[in-house]
Design an enzyme around this catalytic site. Structure first.
Site, PDB file in Angstrom:
ATOM      1  N   ALA A  14      -3.439   0.215  14.625  1.00 42.97           N
ATOM      2  CA  ALA A  14      -4.144   1.298  13.945  1.00 42.97           C
ATOM      3  C   ALA A  14      -3.253   2.223  13.126  1.00 42.97           C
ATOM      4  O   ALA A  14      -3.739   2.956  12.271  1.00 42.97           O
ATOM      5  CB  ALA A  14      -4.928   2.128  14.970  1.00 42.97           C
ATOM      6  N   SER A  15      -1.952   2.180  13.364  1.00 38.06           N
ATOM      7  CA  SER A  15      -1.051   3.039  12.599  1.00 38.06           C
ATOM      8  C   SER A  15      -0.510   2.349  11.349  1.00 38.06           C
ATOM      9  O   SER A  15       0.250   2.951  10.585  1.00 38.06           O
ATOM     10  CB  SER A  15       0.141   3.465  13.473  1.00 38.06           C
ATOM     11  OG  SER A  15       0.881   2.323  13.890  1.00 38.06           O
ATOM     12  N   TYR A  17      -0.641   0.123   7.604  1.00 36.81           N
ATOM     13  CA  TYR A  17      -1.067   0.499   6.244  1.00 36.81           C
ATOM     14  C   TYR A  17      -2.565   0.303   6.029  1.00 36.81           C
ATOM     15  O   TYR A  17      -3.304   1.255   5.759  1.00 36.81           O
ATOM     16  CB  TYR A  17      -0.256  -0.324   5.236  1.00 36.81           C
ATOM     17  CG  TYR A  17      -0.515   0.017   3.789  1.00 36.81           C
ATOM     18  CD1 TYR A  17      -0.581   1.328   3.349  1.00 36.81           C
ATOM     19  CD2 TYR A  17      -0.655  -0.997   2.842  1.00 36.81           C
ATOM     20  CE1 TYR A  17      -0.797   1.630   2.005  1.00 36.81           C
ATOM     21  CE2 TYR A  17      -0.852  -0.712   1.502  1.00 36.81           C
ATOM     22  CZ  TYR A  17      -0.922   0.605   1.093  1.00 36.81           C
ATOM     23  OH  TYR A  17      -1.136   0.895  -0.234  1.00 36.81           O
ATOM     24  N   ALA A  19      -4.750  -0.703   8.347  1.00 35.66           N
ATOM     25  CA  ALA A  19      -5.493  -0.217   9.508  1.00 35.66           C
ATOM     26  C   ALA A  19      -5.686   1.291   9.495  1.00 35.66           C
ATOM     27  O   ALA A  19      -6.732   1.799   9.902  1.00 35.66           O
ATOM     28  CB  ALA A  19      -4.791  -0.637  10.789  1.00 35.66           C
ATOM     29  N   ALA A  46      -3.417  -6.327  13.095  1.00 41.39           N
ATOM     30  CA  ALA A  46      -2.002  -6.288  13.487  1.00 41.39           C
ATOM     31  C   ALA A  46      -1.394  -7.685  13.467  1.00 41.39           C
ATOM     32  O   ALA A  46      -1.873  -8.590  14.126  1.00 41.39           O
ATOM     33  CB  ALA A  46      -1.867  -5.688  14.890  1.00 41.39           C
ATOM     34  N   SER A  47      -0.328  -7.854  12.688  1.00 44.97           N
ATOM     35  CA  SER A  47       0.389  -9.116  12.614  1.00 44.97           C
ATOM     36  C   SER A  47       1.741  -8.843  11.978  1.00 44.97           C
ATOM     37  O   SER A  47       1.864  -7.955  11.136  1.00 44.97           O
ATOM     38  CB  SER A  47      -0.395 -10.122  11.754  1.00 44.97           C
ATOM     39  OG  SER A  47       0.165 -11.407  11.832  1.00 44.97           O
ATOM     40  N   LYS A 128       0.298 -16.602   8.782  1.00 49.53           N
ATOM     41  CA  LYS A 128      -1.078 -16.214   8.484  1.00 49.53           C
ATOM     42  C   LYS A 128      -2.004 -17.428   8.443  1.00 49.53           C
ATOM     43  O   LYS A 128      -3.164 -17.365   8.870  1.00 49.53           O
ATOM     44  CB  LYS A 128      -1.141 -15.461   7.157  1.00 49.53           C
ATOM     45  CG  LYS A 128      -0.311 -14.185   7.122  1.00 49.53           C
ATOM     46  CD  LYS A 128      -0.690 -13.198   8.203  1.00 49.53           C
ATOM     47  CE  LYS A 128      -2.010 -12.517   7.962  1.00 49.53           C
ATOM     48  NZ  LYS A 128      -2.271 -11.412   8.915  1.00 49.53           N
TER      49      LYS A 128
END
Length: 281
Positions: A14-15, A17, A19, A46-47, A128
């Protein structure tokens, strides 16, 4: 993950770019947002976002695949999870092995070739591609309503205090650190976040969505910026590229997704970089 009337969702990373913008827009729409880094979520953003590593398999590929599957496995345990929106990437679309010439139009039916990515040591695209592939297989077997968002190079204002990879690539271009003429699949981070919410809220949303507002090469990008920043000493790249492929917007538009003008995204990116102290002009 929706819990009916309370409109509760979770956002991984959540922190980050994309998200952080997603969290901001969700809160503005009245959602209760649970932000996590390693815990289950519906918005899986998140990845690892890096191109090189000492051990690419352990540092980039495995965390992306295992992290995605961990989220989906947790979601499969709870019937309250109505839909999972996965943040994938155009990196899992473009690496088909077909030359990206001016007559090529990429769309949601295009898939990167993992063997080709591995052969070329393209670790981020490989991560990805494999993560999205694993997600679709798991979702099908376990009856999860999965929607995948595949953004290009996200630019625009930064909410977080650190410099993320995609905006760093943009900064390197205008700073002259990136010296080769490239085609960029630009998309505004605010459009990416909005698209995630559309994918969550619209019942008919399904499959993959390519999120690219504009394909522009280095000279085209710098020409636009020069109009706004006449005193900015921008690098020179010579003639524009003759092989600017396109990315179809048809499916995205069908979901109600719109894209900001490239001029707006570029200018807002520069202003944000200046404000955060990442660009001295």
């Amino acid at each position: 993950m929706s819990t009916g009337k309370t409109k509760t969702v979770c956002v991984t990373g959540a922190s980050g770019y994309i998200a952080s913008w997603l969290v901001k827009l969700l809160l503005q729409k009245g959602y209760t947002v649970k932000g996590t880094v390693r815990d289950p979520s519906v918005f899986h953003t998140a990845s690892p976002a890096q191109f090189s590593a000492t051990d690419p398999q352990a540092e980039i590929v495995e965390p992306a695949v295992k992290g995605t599957l961990n989220v989906l496995k947790s979601c499969a345990k709870f019937p309250t999870v109505k839909r999972v929106v996965l943040t994938s990437s155009m990196a899992s679309v473009t690496g088909t092995g077909t030359p990206l010439t001016s007559d090529v139009v990429l769309d949601e039916t295009c898939y990167s070739d993992p063997l080709l990515c591995e052969k070329n040591k393209e670790w981020y695209p490989l991560s990805k591609t494999l993560a999205e592939e694993a997600a679709w297989k798991f979702a099908e077997v376990n009856g999860i309503d999965l929607v995948s968002m595949n953004p290009g190079l996200a630019i625009g204002p930064l909410l977080q205090p650190t410099l993320n990879l995609s905006v760093e690539i943009f900064r390197n271009l205008i700073s002259g650190i990136q010296t080769s003429n490239k085609n960029y699949r630009f998309v505004d981070v605010r459009d990416v976040a909005s698209a995630h919410i559309q994918a969550f809220e619209v019942p008919s949303a399904s499959g993959r969505y390519c999120l690219v507002g504009h394909v522009a090469d280095s000279p085209d990008t710098l020409k636009i910026l020069q109009q706004f920043y006449s005193t900015l000493c921008l690098p020179e790249f010579g003639n524009p590229s003759n092989s600017k492929y396109q990315v179809s917007m048809e499916k995205a538009k069908g979901l109600g997704i719109t894209f900001l003008p490239l001029e707006t995204s570029l200018r807002d990116s520069v202003e944000s970089l200046k404000e955060k102290g990442f660009l001295k002009i």
